[in-house]
Design a protein around this motif. Structure first.
Motif, PDB file in Angstrom:
ATOM      1  N   TYR A   1      -1.030   3.280  -8.430  1.00  0.00           N
ATOM      2  CA  TYR A   1      -0.364   2.128  -6.451  1.00  0.00           C
ATOM      3  C   TYR A   1      -1.003   0.799  -6.174  1.00  0.00           C
ATOM      4  O   TYR A   1      -1.501   0.466  -7.448  1.00  0.00           O
ATOM      5  CB  TYR A   1      -0.877   2.885  -5.214  1.00  0.00           C
ATOM      6  CG  TYR A   1      -1.165   4.693  -6.046  1.00  0.00           C
ATOM      7  CD1 TYR A   1      -0.231   5.228  -4.998  1.00  0.00           C
ATOM      8  CD2 TYR A   1      -2.250   4.587  -5.514  1.00  0.00           C
ATOM      9  CE1 TYR A   1       0.032   6.131  -5.855  1.00  0.00           C
ATOM     10  CE2 TYR A   1      -2.595   6.796  -6.020  1.00  0.00           C
ATOM     11  CZ  TYR A   1      -1.525   7.432  -5.988  1.00  0.00           C
ATOM     12  OH  TYR A   1      -1.153   8.931  -5.332  1.00  0.00           O
ATOM     13  N   LYS A   2      -0.661   0.262  -5.687  1.00  0.00           N
ATOM     14  CA  LYS A   2      -0.639  -1.228  -5.286  1.00  0.00           C
ATOM     15  C   LYS A   2      -0.993  -1.916  -4.055  1.00  0.00           C
ATOM     16  O   LYS A   2       0.137  -0.684  -3.470  1.00  0.00           O
ATOM     17  CB  LYS A   2       0.782  -2.223  -6.173  1.00  0.00           C
ATOM     18  CG  LYS A   2       1.670  -2.301  -5.312  1.00  0.00           C
ATOM     19  CD  LYS A   2       2.589  -3.374  -6.333  1.00  0.00           C
ATOM     20  CE  LYS A   2       3.891  -3.133  -6.208  1.00  0.00           C
ATOM     21  NZ  LYS A   2       4.254  -3.666  -6.395  1.00  0.00           N
ATOM     22  N   VAL A   3      -1.476  -1.812  -3.127  1.00  0.00           N
ATOM     23  CA  VAL A   3      -1.627  -2.060  -2.107  1.00  0.00           C
ATOM     24  C   VAL A   3      -1.097  -3.837  -1.509  1.00  0.00           C
ATOM     25  O   VAL A   3      -1.241  -4.471  -2.127  1.00  0.00           O
ATOM     26  CB  VAL A   3      -3.092  -2.470  -1.092  1.00  0.00           C
ATOM     27  CG1 VAL A   3      -3.152  -2.976   0.178  1.00  0.00           C
ATOM     28  CG2 VAL A   3      -4.535  -1.076  -1.694  1.00  0.00           C
ATOM     29  N   LEU A   4      -0.210  -4.278  -0.699  1.00  0.00           N
ATOM     30  CA  LEU A   4       0.599  -5.062  -0.166  1.00  0.00           C
ATOM     31  C   LEU A   4      -0.543  -5.715   0.244  1.00  0.00           C
ATOM     32  O   LEU A   4      -1.369  -5.271   1.141  1.00  0.00           O
ATOM     33  CB  LEU A   4       2.163  -5.188   0.416  1.00  0.00           C
ATOM     34  CG  LEU A   4       2.757  -3.879  -0.604  1.00  0.00           C
ATOM     35  CD1 LEU A   4       4.210  -4.275   0.326  1.00  0.00           C
ATOM     36  CD2 LEU A   4       2.947  -4.602  -2.106  1.00  0.00           C
ATOM     37  N   ASP A   5       0.223  -7.301   0.669  1.00  0.00           N
ATOM     38  CA  ASP A   5      -0.933  -8.628   0.998  1.00  0.00           C
ATOM     39  C   ASP A   5      -0.952  -8.286   2.589  1.00  0.00           C
ATOM     40  O   ASP A   5      -1.715  -8.508   3.688  1.00  0.00           O
ATOM     41  CB  ASP A   5      -0.611  -9.959   0.879  1.00  0.00           C
ATOM     42  CG  ASP A   5      -1.318 -10.132  -1.211  1.00  0.00           C
ATOM     43  OD1 ASP A   5      -2.021  -9.340  -1.024  1.00  0.00           O
ATOM     44  OD2 ASP A   5      -0.438 -11.262  -1.968  1.00  0.00           O
TER      45      ASP A   5
END
Length: 267
Positions: free
Chosen positions: A211-215
């Protein structure tokens, strides 16, 4: 004249009775909340047991987490036991009101609606609602979300944040039971998810590359502990212990264990 005086006395007597009843109703309810937990030597903490790293069930079926470590230390200093009671997060207010639990302590965000139905403690930590997507997603920011499917936990402030986010007004919002379910469905029916930053970062670290967390932050929030409206004595005692822990460095130690730094805000 006699009739007039008798009538006047009757009215005066009735009025005095009404005033007396009014005074009786205005009496402040006795707050035995602290005495009650001291008497039973136990604090019952209600939580969503699938909300890492604040409170969750590990592989050994033990409930662990940052909030759990805080509560354990607080109750230790109060010389009482801690009982962890998993609850349905969507009905947490009812669990509190009916006396099944003494407090809600599990990444609880303060909100106007919650302040109406429970006593919210001083904030001990800041939080953000963030957008999480699969690692290979083409979604790079909130503005990229059009009609995609976005998962949020039912009864959470993430759901409130989504309702108020103009960037997500056209998204297909799916309300699900907990964040673990949401992350399992991410990329398998869900295009994105909105959740607490601490949870999102925990999973992006635990499942690196998945997963990735957006800024972008959907909204900024504050974590509190929830008590029954009249339980000020218990609330004050818990906060007093947390402040003592901040002063002697225990709060920093526990925060560093879970977040690699002190992100607490209570002084």
């Amino acid at each position: 004249m006699k009739k007039f005086l008798v009538g006047l006395l009757t009215v005066a007597l009735a009025a005095s009775m009404l005033v007396g009843c009014g005074k009786k109703e205005e009496k402040t309810k006795t707050d035995n909340s602290l005495k009650d937990v001291q008497s039973k030597k136990e604090l019952i903490l209600g939580l969503d047991a699938s909300f890492p790293p604040m409170g969750f069930t590990d592989k050994k079926q033990n409930i662990v987490g940052f909030d759990i470590d805080l509560a354990k230390e607080v109750t230790k200093r109060m010389a009482i036991k801690l009982k962890l009671q998993p609850i349905n997060w969507d009905s947490k207010e009812q669990e509190l009101d009916t006396g099944k639990i003494d407090c809600i302590w599990n990444g609880l965000t303060i909100s106007p609606d919650r302040k109406k139905v429970m006593l919210c403690s001083e904030s001990y930590m800041d939080n953000h609602q963030v957008l999480v997507v699969p690692a290979k997603s083409k979604i790079k920011s909130l503005s990229d979300v059009k009609k995609q499917t976005v998962g949020v936990q039912k009864g959470s402030t993430a759901a409130d944040a989504v309702d108020g986010a103009k960037e997500l007004k056209n998204a297909d919002i799916q309300l699900l039971g907990d964040n673990v379910q949401i992350l399992n469905d991410l990329g398998n029916g869900l295009d994105a998810a909105v959740m607490d930053e601490v949870v999102a970062k925990y999973y992006t670290k635990k499942d690196a590359g998945k997963y990735k967390v957006l800024d972008d932050s959907v909204t900024t929030e504050k974590y509190v502990i929830g008590f029954r409206k009249d339980d000020k004595a218990l609330c004050n005692e818990v906060i007093k212990q947390l402040k003592a822990m901040a002063k002697d460095g225990t709060l920093k130690k526990i925060s560093t264990k879970w977040f690699d730094e002190d992100i607490t805000t209570i002084k």
